[in-house]
Design a protein around this motif. Sequence first.
Motif: not given
Length: 198
Positions: A57-86
């Motif tokens: 995963k780390s190797q794949a993410l390192a190969g992304l351009n800056q915009s893709q890295q930012a979008l992916f990292m935002y999505g990792v947090w957002f897609d889990h955090a959006k489910q509930s307060p917990m």
Amino acid sequence: MCATNSVILRIFCMKRGVTLFVTISRKLFEVLGDDELRQACMGPIVEQIRGKSLAVKSQALAGLNQSQQALFMYGVWFDHAKQSPMELYCWTAQMLSQPGYWEGITKALRYFENEAMSGILEEIRVLLDVHVLQKGRDLSEVTFKDLEQQEDLKEQVQECYRSFQAEVPCSMHRLAQYIRAHAEDFITFLPEAENRDD
């Protein structure tokens, strides 16, 4: 994603060096909703790393351009955090316990100039500091039970979650605007001849 768009969405992984792009028609690009566009652009990246080791995963993410890295990292947090307060509480603790992930998410929010979500993330970080770290616990020990056992913490996390939910439409629109303005960072468009049936 709505049924109509899912039928016509054609995603292929295409490598430009080690960078992954989504391949779609211009027509679909123009009609996808804000979050549909975000998810489409994340699709090839997610497919490449799903179920893989942390090293891969780390190797794949390192190969992304800056915009893709930012979008992916935002999505990792957002897609889990959006489910509930917990989930917001526990996933933020999980990300904070892994410095590389925490740095990636905070950089992503700065990259997309999302000050409101940055503020919410910081509020949760402060709650974790006060209710977990200052009490001698490790972030890896955070569980849903924290909110069941501490009413004041539960109320504060629920307030953060309400702010999070209120910010979601604006946040998704901001991301979609960025993607549309910088499509070359995420998308390879199908040749027009291949779009005639769309």
